[in-house]
Enzyme design. Structure first.
Site, PDB file in Angstrom:
ATOM      1  N   ASP A 169      27.148 -35.398  24.527  1.00  0.00           N
ATOM      2  CA  ASP A 169      28.227 -36.171  23.906  1.00  0.00           C
ATOM      3  C   ASP A 169      28.672 -37.328  24.794  1.00  0.00           C
ATOM      4  O   ASP A 169      28.493 -38.495  24.465  1.00  0.00           O
ATOM      5  CB  ASP A 169      29.427 -35.265  23.652  1.00  0.00           C
ATOM      6  N   GLN A 212      33.474 -36.093  20.057  1.00  0.00           N
ATOM      7  CA  GLN A 212      33.420 -36.491  21.477  1.00  0.00           C
ATOM      8  C   GLN A 212      32.533 -37.690  21.806  1.00  0.00           C
ATOM      9  O   GLN A 212      32.937 -38.569  22.593  1.00  0.00           O
ATOM     10  CB  GLN A 212      32.977 -35.300  22.335  1.00  0.00           C
ATOM     11  N   GLY A 215      15.004 -33.737  44.196  1.00  0.00           N
ATOM     12  CA  GLY A 215      14.627 -34.985  44.843  1.00  0.00           C
ATOM     13  C   GLY A 215      13.545 -34.870  45.906  1.00  0.00           C
ATOM     14  O   GLY A 215      13.319 -35.813  46.650  1.00  0.00           O
ATOM     15  N   GLY A 216      12.919 -33.699  46.004  1.00  0.00           N
ATOM     16  CA  GLY A 216      11.855 -33.578  46.999  1.00  0.00           C
ATOM     17  C   GLY A 216      12.358 -33.067  48.336  1.00  0.00           C
ATOM     18  O   GLY A 216      11.565 -32.837  49.246  1.00  0.00           O
ATOM     19  N   GLU A 218      26.969 -31.139  20.896  1.00  0.00           N
ATOM     20  CA  GLU A 218      26.596 -31.180  22.320  1.00  0.00           C
ATOM     21  C   GLU A 218      25.418 -30.269  22.702  1.00  0.00           C
ATOM     22  O   GLU A 218      24.398 -30.732  23.211  1.00  0.00           O
ATOM     23  CB  GLU A 218      27.829 -30.798  23.154  1.00  0.00           C
TER      24      GLU A 218
HETATM   25  N1  CAO Z   1      37.987 -42.013   4.827  1.00  0.00           N
HETATM   26  C1  CAO Z   1      37.234 -41.330   3.940  1.00  0.00           C
HETATM   27  N2  CAO Z   1      36.238 -40.499   4.282  1.00  0.00           N
HETATM   28  C2  CAO Z   1      35.999 -40.336   5.594  1.00  0.00           C
HETATM   29  C3  CAO Z   1      36.734 -41.009   6.584  1.00  0.00           C
HETATM   30  C4  CAO Z   1      37.773 -41.888   6.156  1.00  0.00           C
HETATM   31  N3  CAO Z   1      38.538 -42.545   7.020  1.00  0.00           N
HETATM   32  N4  CAO Z   1      36.278 -40.631   7.790  1.00  0.00           N
HETATM   33  C5  CAO Z   1      35.268 -39.760   7.586  1.00  0.00           C
HETATM   34  N5  CAO Z   1      35.091 -39.588   6.255  1.00  0.00           N
HETATM   35  C6  CAO Z   1      34.105 -38.728   5.586  1.00  0.00           C
HETATM   36  C7  CAO Z   1      32.687 -39.158   5.872  1.00  0.00           C
HETATM   37  O1  CAO Z   1      32.344 -40.266   5.121  1.00  0.00           O
HETATM   38  C8  CAO Z   1      31.920 -37.902   5.466  1.00  0.00           C
HETATM   39  O2  CAO Z   1      31.795 -37.866   4.066  1.00  0.00           O
HETATM   40  P1  CAO Z   1      30.390 -37.591   3.324  1.00  0.00           P
HETATM   41  O3  CAO Z   1      29.956 -36.246   3.781  1.00  0.00           O
HETATM   42  O4  CAO Z   1      30.764 -37.622   1.878  1.00  0.00           O
HETATM   43  O5  CAO Z   1      29.453 -38.650   3.724  1.00  0.00           O
HETATM   44  C9  CAO Z   1      32.911 -36.788   5.840  1.00  0.00           C
HETATM   45  O6  CAO Z   1      34.153 -37.435   6.108  1.00  0.00           O
HETATM   46  C10 CAO Z   1      32.541 -35.957   7.042  1.00  0.00           C
HETATM   47  O7  CAO Z   1      31.919 -36.723   8.054  1.00  0.00           O
HETATM   48  P2  CAO Z   1      30.802 -36.044   8.943  1.00  0.00           P
HETATM   49  O8  CAO Z   1      29.729 -35.496   8.059  1.00  0.00           O
HETATM   50  O9  CAO Z   1      30.399 -36.999   9.991  1.00  0.00           O
HETATM   51  O10 CAO Z   1      31.628 -34.855   9.645  1.00  0.00           O
HETATM   52  P3  CAO Z   1      31.196 -33.343   9.893  1.00  0.00           P
HETATM   53  O11 CAO Z   1      32.403 -32.692  10.472  1.00  0.00           O
HETATM   54  O12 CAO Z   1      30.609 -32.683   8.724  1.00  0.00           O
HETATM   55  O13 CAO Z   1      30.032 -33.435  11.013  1.00  0.00           O
HETATM   56  C11 CAO Z   1      29.154 -34.079  13.169  1.00  0.00           C
HETATM   57  C12 CAO Z   1      30.395 -33.671  12.351  1.00  0.00           C
HETATM   58  C13 CAO Z   1      29.627 -34.429  14.554  1.00  0.00           C
HETATM   59  C14 CAO Z   1      28.193 -32.877  13.246  1.00  0.00           C
HETATM   60  C15 CAO Z   1      28.473 -35.272  12.502  1.00  0.00           C
HETATM   61  O14 CAO Z   1      29.422 -36.294  12.322  1.00  0.00           O
HETATM   62  C16 CAO Z   1      27.288 -35.806  13.302  1.00  0.00           C
HETATM   63  O15 CAO Z   1      26.196 -35.237  13.311  1.00  0.00           O
HETATM   64  N6  CAO Z   1      27.485 -36.951  13.961  1.00  0.00           N
HETATM   65  C17 CAO Z   1      26.429 -37.638  14.680  1.00  0.00           C
HETATM   66  C18 CAO Z   1      26.117 -36.961  15.971  1.00  0.00           C
HETATM   67  C19 CAO Z   1      27.331 -36.845  16.861  1.00  0.00           C
HETATM   68  O16 CAO Z   1      28.003 -37.781  17.182  1.00  0.00           O
HETATM   69  N7  CAO Z   1      27.556 -35.625  17.317  1.00  0.00           N
HETATM   70  C20 CAO Z   1      28.509 -35.416  18.379  1.00  0.00           C
HETATM   71  C21 CAO Z   1      29.702 -34.781  17.946  1.00  0.00           C
HETATM   72  S1  CAO Z   1      30.600 -34.269  19.350  1.00  0.00           S
HETATM   73  O17 CAO Z   1      29.924 -32.805  19.761  1.00  0.00           O
END
Ligand code: CAO
Length: 414
Positions: free
Chosen positions: A167, A16, A245-246, A138
């Site tokens: 988010d 998001q 806001g008071g 979030e």
């Molecule tokens: N080609 C190849 N690999 C890809 C890719 C692509 N096009 N797109 C994503 N990937 C890979 C990433 O490189 C990552 O690999 P590694 O773990 O080997 O580095 C893997 O996919 C997973 O990515 P991720 O760790 O970001 O995803 P997740 O589902 O495990 O975590 C989230 C999700 C949101 C917790 C994490 O991305 C995060 O903390 N983001 C920053 C904070 C944020 O934006 N949070 C808000 C989310 S909305 O509530």
């Protein structure tokens, strides 16, 4: 002509926070190319699905006006294509877990080498510090940014809000950072790094609560329901529905509250309109009574005052009460349900609520661009299917031919 015509965004965002940001930029006219993992795509395509095998509303409502390409950025051939996309874009946006882009081989240093004009924008859960490696969603951000500790009723536990301040709030901050960096690039010719931590974004939106933390050291917070009959601790407490806001404010019941969970009205009893409010609720007696006729005198009796206001609002619907109070300049607003908001004609008329057609889902409602620019009109176009524009983008942006695209597909890069 759109405000961001000619700006090309390499959109590596998912879930998001990041998609909120790039959707806004797309609405302002940027060409947003969403890069998704082949076969999988953004995880939200499949989350909270209401129709089998159809992109979820979670995804469709955050990815309008974008083009989708599939690209495996961990594959060697895919990395080559990704490098050429970095060369061709103005902005790279991502919100992967900390370090994910570095692990792919694309550190900020490497990205700058490829394209010194590119702006590299990221959302992470935390900025540098003890939690910088954590993954964040979030509600974690709402808790760590001060939202939860200051939301809820004084006697209850911390509460998170339905507004996605972690988010979507951080996505908004990031969008501002990106357009500011684009503006600065006009002078410097260089790109720069733009980083927004969700904790920081939430804390920014909770600014008034940090204000109150400091006021607390100089005495009780008189507009909080704890004053004067309750106690204050060492930190800004939860204030229920008190206005920050008071001016004294509260949510009061309206006609139908017994069966309608949203039959409520927010009323602000500000001093400037107090005489009119008192008269309309049948308390003209308060006006000549020193126990009631100054804001200072009313402070210890705020609960009682809102009980009396509620006795009156319970005889009216929330809309009737608003119609009576508005001409009296008493600030107030009905608690509107999502159903009421989705049916509100004025929101449809301004494009804030829009109906969009989708090839596999059919028609659905979404929130359009809440930021209105008089010279940059917005048409909300449906979200892309996974990889819908892969060939188109590779041909148009990178000049690849059918043979090169076919080879990349055989390689598994697309
Ligand atoms: N080609 C190849 N690999 C890809 C890719 C692509 N096009 N797109 C994503 N990937 C890979 C990433 O490189 C990552 O690999 P590694 O773990 O080997 O580095 C893997 O996919 C997973 O990515 P991720 O760790 O970001 O995803 P997740 O589902 O495990 O975590 C989230 C999700 C949101 C917790 C994490 O991305 C995060 O903390 N983001 C920053 C904070 C944020 O934006 N949070 C808000 C989310 S909305 O509530």
């Amino acid at each position: 002509m759109k405000a961001l015509d000619g700006v090309r965004i390499l959109d590596m965002t998912h879930v998001q926070s990041g998609p909120t940001c790039t959707q806004l930029l797309a609405w302002f006219g940027a060409d947003v190319i969403k890069v998704e993992r082949p076969g999988k795509g953004d995880a939200t395509r499949g989350q909270l699905r209401d129709i089998p095998d159809v992109d979820s509303l979670y995804f469709t409502m955050l990815n309008h006006n974008k083009r989708s390409i599939t690209l495996n950025t961990k594959d060697e051939c895919g990395k080559g294509i990704f490098t050429r996309l970095i060369e061709s874009c103005d902005v790279l946006v991502e919100n992967f877990a900390p370090g994910a882009l570095d692990r792919m081989g694309f550190s900020w240093k490497r990205i700058q080498e490829i394209n010194p004009r590119i702006i590299y924008a990221s959302v992470k859960g935390f900025g540098p510090g003890p939690y910088e490696d954590c993954k964040v969603y979030e509600n974690v951000a709402q808790c760590t940014g001060g939202g939860a500790s200051t939301t809820g009723f004084p006697s209850g536990p911390p509460v998170v809000t339905g507004a996605q301040i972690g988010d979507s709030g951080t996505g908004l901050h990031l969008a501002l950072g990106i357009v500011t960096a684009l503006f600065q690039r006009e002078t410097t010719g260089r790109g720069q790094r733009v980083e927004c931590a969700m904790q920081d974004g939430v804390l920014n939106l909770c600014r008034v609560k940090l204000r109150d933390q400091q006021r607390l050291t100089h005495g009780p917070l008189k507009e909080y329901p704890q004053y004067p009959n309750g106690t204050f601790g060492v930190a800004t407490p939860r204030a229920g529905n008190a206005s920050g806001g008071g001016q004294p404010g509260w949510i009061v019941k309206c006609k139908g509250w017994e069966t309608d969970p949203d039959a409520y009205l927010y009323v602000i009893a500000q001093a400037a309109a107090f005489d009119r409010l008192a008269r309309v609720i049948g308390h003209e007696d308060w006006l000549g009574d020193p126990e009631w006729n100054t804001a200072e005198a009313r402070l210890p009796k705020i609960d009682q005052m809102f009980d009396e206001i509620e006795q009156w609002t319970m005889t009216k619907t929330k809309f009737e009460a608003m119609e009576i109070l508005n001409p009296l300049n008493v600030p107030c607003g009905p608690v509107l349900s999502m159903k009421e908001l989705s049916e509100e004609p004025s929101l449809r008329a301004t494009g804030t609520v829009v109906e969009v057609d989708h090839p596999t889902r059919g028609a659905y409602l979404t929130v359009g661009n809440p930021i209105k620019l008089s010279d940059s009109p917005v048409e909300v176009r449906r979200s892309p299917l996974l990889g819908e524009h892969t060939d188109e983008v590779l041909k148009q942006v990178l000049g690849m031919d059918d043979k090169a695209i076919a080879a990349a597909k055989t390689d598994g890069a697309l």
